[in-house]
Scaffold this active site. Structure first.
Site, mmCIF file in Angstrom:
data_model
loop_
_atom_site.group_PDB
_atom_site.id
_atom_site.type_symbol
_atom_site.label_atom_id
_atom_site.label_comp_id
_atom_site.label_asym_id
_atom_site.label_seq_id
_atom_site.Cartn_x
_atom_site.Cartn_y
_atom_site.Cartn_z
ATOM 1 C CG ASP A 35 75.351 -54.956 37.818
ATOM 2 O OD1 ASP A 35 74.967 -56.118 37.596
ATOM 3 O OD2 ASP A 35 74.813 -53.959 37.298
ATOM 4 C CG PHE A 152 73.719 -76.812 32.620
ATOM 5 C CD1 PHE A 152 73.158 -76.728 31.351
ATOM 6 C CD2 PHE A 152 75.083 -77.010 32.737
ATOM 7 C CE1 PHE A 152 73.957 -76.860 30.211
ATOM 8 C CE2 PHE A 152 75.887 -77.151 31.611
ATOM 9 C CZ PHE A 152 75.323 -77.075 30.335
ATOM 10 C CG LEU A 250 57.802 -86.350 31.100
ATOM 11 C CD1 LEU A 250 57.751 -87.866 31.181
ATOM 12 C CD2 LEU A 250 57.510 -85.898 29.661
ATOM 13 C CB CYS A 260 66.224 -69.635 30.688
ATOM 14 S SG CYS A 260 67.082 -68.894 32.065
HETATM 15 C C1 UGA Z 1 65.830 -73.437 33.057
HETATM 16 C C2 UGA Z 1 66.574 -74.777 33.075
HETATM 17 O O1 UGA Z 1 65.830 -75.727 33.826
HETATM 18 C C3 UGA Z 1 67.974 -74.618 33.678
HETATM 19 O O2 UGA Z 1 68.669 -75.849 33.580
HETATM 20 C C4 UGA Z 1 68.730 -73.536 32.909
HETATM 21 O O3 UGA Z 1 70.022 -73.314 33.451
HETATM 22 C C5 UGA Z 1 67.950 -72.248 32.967
HETATM 23 O O4 UGA Z 1 66.633 -72.459 32.386
HETATM 24 C C6 UGA Z 1 68.715 -71.200 32.204
HETATM 25 O O5 UGA Z 1 68.877 -71.359 30.985
HETATM 26 O O6 UGA Z 1 69.258 -70.293 32.814
HETATM 27 P P1 UGA Z 1 64.374 -72.054 34.817
HETATM 28 O O7 UGA Z 1 63.913 -71.267 33.649
HETATM 29 O O8 UGA Z 1 64.851 -71.330 36.016
HETATM 30 O O9 UGA Z 1 65.587 -73.046 34.400
HETATM 31 O O10 UGA Z 1 63.172 -72.967 35.317
HETATM 32 P P2 UGA Z 1 62.599 -74.425 35.045
HETATM 33 O O11 UGA Z 1 62.438 -75.108 36.326
HETATM 34 O O12 UGA Z 1 63.344 -75.143 33.998
HETATM 35 O O13 UGA Z 1 61.129 -74.088 34.510
HETATM 36 C C7 UGA Z 1 60.913 -73.380 33.307
HETATM 37 C C8 UGA Z 1 59.430 -73.356 32.968
HETATM 38 O O14 UGA Z 1 58.978 -74.643 32.565
HETATM 39 C C9 UGA Z 1 58.535 -72.931 34.137
HETATM 40 O O15 UGA Z 1 57.546 -72.027 33.660
HETATM 41 C C10 UGA Z 1 57.902 -74.232 34.586
HETATM 42 O O16 UGA Z 1 56.640 -74.053 35.178
HETATM 43 C C11 UGA Z 1 57.787 -74.982 33.266
HETATM 44 N N1 UGA Z 1 57.742 -76.454 33.429
HETATM 45 C C12 UGA Z 1 58.815 -77.129 33.924
HETATM 46 C C13 UGA Z 1 56.590 -77.146 33.044
HETATM 47 O O17 UGA Z 1 55.594 -76.545 32.567
HETATM 48 N N2 UGA Z 1 56.560 -78.516 33.178
HETATM 49 C C14 UGA Z 1 57.619 -79.222 33.667
HETATM 50 O O18 UGA Z 1 57.526 -80.459 33.765
HETATM 51 C C15 UGA Z 1 58.769 -78.511 34.059
#
Ligand code: UGA
Length: 443
Positions: A35, A152, A250, A260
């Protein structure tokens, strides 16, 4: 399949680089993480982990013998078979992904007299691999291979997601490079999708877009539920059991945030626009999410009248639980809107803090946040909030308005504890408030 030990140089010691490095070391490879930030590298050398990611500390400690950290390109490349690019690609003002750090890594790569493979882990626009290939070829580095191997992993579950993924995607120009990257993952039991480079790049963007679309979809269903008397939690259960639809992503709430989804949605939107295509569905997904973050303010206004002079406690600052990441967190937007409405805002989070929250009290306990408050908004579903003594907390509040922005708590229990409870997309208490007023309400 037994693992043939390879040497991997990882450029970028952020979430993606550290998780990738720790997991590849755990698979038996020799890993150097490089880094540009000397403080970060020093801290890692001392065994300190600069980010909060469950399981990462243990993994780094357990594989310390196979992991080293450096700021020097030459040291990282020395003997390496693979160069992983895991640097940030933040949005520019135009919404396109900023590839400056990616190009720095590519341009700093010294020529080597053996076949190494550059592996793109950073999320990049479709077409980036093609451009990197040209740039390497222009320097006569035809023997340096290139593969796209998108990640992912989700924050909070990144180690598990890496070690037990739903699939591994590898796109390469040359089958030898694809074979090498697939072999590097020996020990992980998952389907492998091999494709051309552009398709691998698109798989990453499309996967995130599909997940975001589901969230905005269920949030719009929630908003219609509110208007029509249906319960989105039941609706999600009822549609999620259809195998063609599935249960995940959902959960209705205050919208998605993080490092992301917001960035990748803009990047895909711009990628389409730059190619002359107007991605209508994605535009709607983004707009629904922006409005969703603000809907809570309307709910508070309905219950409290003007927000000027009220005190609102926000519970949760991280964009989701189990991370200290506040990038694009809905709580930041909510706090900003509430301040603009004239409310006093306090915010509690067990680990996340933000330097962007001017004029907001960031407190250490839920009790400090809610004491004397008129309303409490649950923004992030931290597990400790499920066990909080809501009855005792209610007694310290001026008014008991509770907006559960994640439908996380039991509505009946909260109502019994004296709250005027409202979730997202579910039956709410009548605006007058069904709960017995606490003494402070009679001011
Ligand atoms: C997301 C993807 O899930 C990963 O697969 C991907 O690798 C990653 O982005 C990336 O591109 O690096 P992340 O952003 O860490 O991961 O978190 P998530 O669990 O996907 O949640 C994202 C947002 O969606 C959060 O604010 C969460 O609260 C919201 N969310 C998630 C909802 O509002 N409802 C849901 O049912 C699920």
């Amino acid at each position: 399949m037994s693992t043939e030990q390879r040497k991997v140089a990882i450029f970028g010691a952020g979430y993606v680089g550290l998780v990738t490095g720790a997991c590849l070391a755990d698979l038996g490879h020799d890993v150097v993480v490089r880094d540009v930030l000397p403080d970060r590298i020093e801290a890692l050398r001392r065994g300190e982990v600069p980010i909060h990611e469950p399981g990462l500390d243990e993994l780094l400690a357990r594989n310390a013998g196979r992991l080293s950290f450096t700021t020097e390109v030459a040291e990282a490349i020395d003997g390496a078979d693979f160069v992983y690019v895991a640097v940030g690609t933040p949005p520019t003002y135009s919404g396109d992904a900023d590839l400056a750090s990616v190009w720095t890594v590519i341009d700093e790569l010294p020529d080597v007299d053996r076949r190494i493979v550059v592996v793109m882990k950073s999320t990049v626009p479709v077409g980036t691999g093609e451009k990197v290939r040209h740039r390497l070829d222009a320097r006569g580095m035809h023997h340096v291979g290139y593969a796209s191997n998108p990640e992912f992993t989700a924050e909070g579950t990144a180690v598990r997601d890496f070690m037990r993924p739903d699939r591994i995607v590898v796109g390469a120009f040359d089958e030898r490079d694809a074979d090498a990257v697939v072999a590097l993952h020996a020990g992980i039991d998952a389907p492998v999708v091999r494709s051309d480079v552009a398709s691998a790049e698109m798989i990453k963007l499309a996967a995130n877009a599909a997940l975001m679309t589901r969230i905005s979809f269920i949030n719009e269903i929630a908003n219609v539920c509110e208007a029509t008397g249906a319960d989105v939690v039941k609706v999600a259960e009822g549609i999620g059991l259809d195998r063609r639809i599935g249960k995940s992503f959902l959960k209705a709430g205050v919208g998605f945030g993080g490092s992301c989804f917001p960035k990748d949605s803009l990047a895909l939107k711009q990628l389409a626009a730059n190619s002359g295509y107007h991605f209508q569905l994605l535009n709607a997904v983004i707009e629904v999410n922006e409005l969703q973050k603000r809907r809570v303010v309307g709910k508070l206004r309905e219950r409290l009248g003007t927000l000027r002079g009220t005190t609102v406690a926000l519970l949760g600052l991280a964009f989701k639980p189990n991370t200290d990441d506040t990038r694009e967190a809905p709580a930041l937007v909510l706090a900003g809107r509430l301040l603009a409405e004239g409310a006093d805002v306090r915010i509690w989070d067990p680990i996340a803090r933000s330097s962007e929250l001017h004029g907001v009290d960031q407190v250490d306990t839920v009790g400090e946040a809610v004491a004397g408050a008129d309303a409490v908004v649950l923004v992030t579903e931290w597990p400790e909030l499920a066990d909080a003594d809501w009855g005792a907390l209610r007694a310290t509040m001026a008014r008991g308005v509770m907006i559960d922005g994640r439908n996380f708590l039991d509505p009946d229990a909260l109502r019994a504890a004296g709250y005027e409870y409202e979730g997202i997309g579910r039956a709410a208490d009548p605006l007058s408030g069904r709960a017995e007023p606490a003494p402070a309400d009679r001011r």
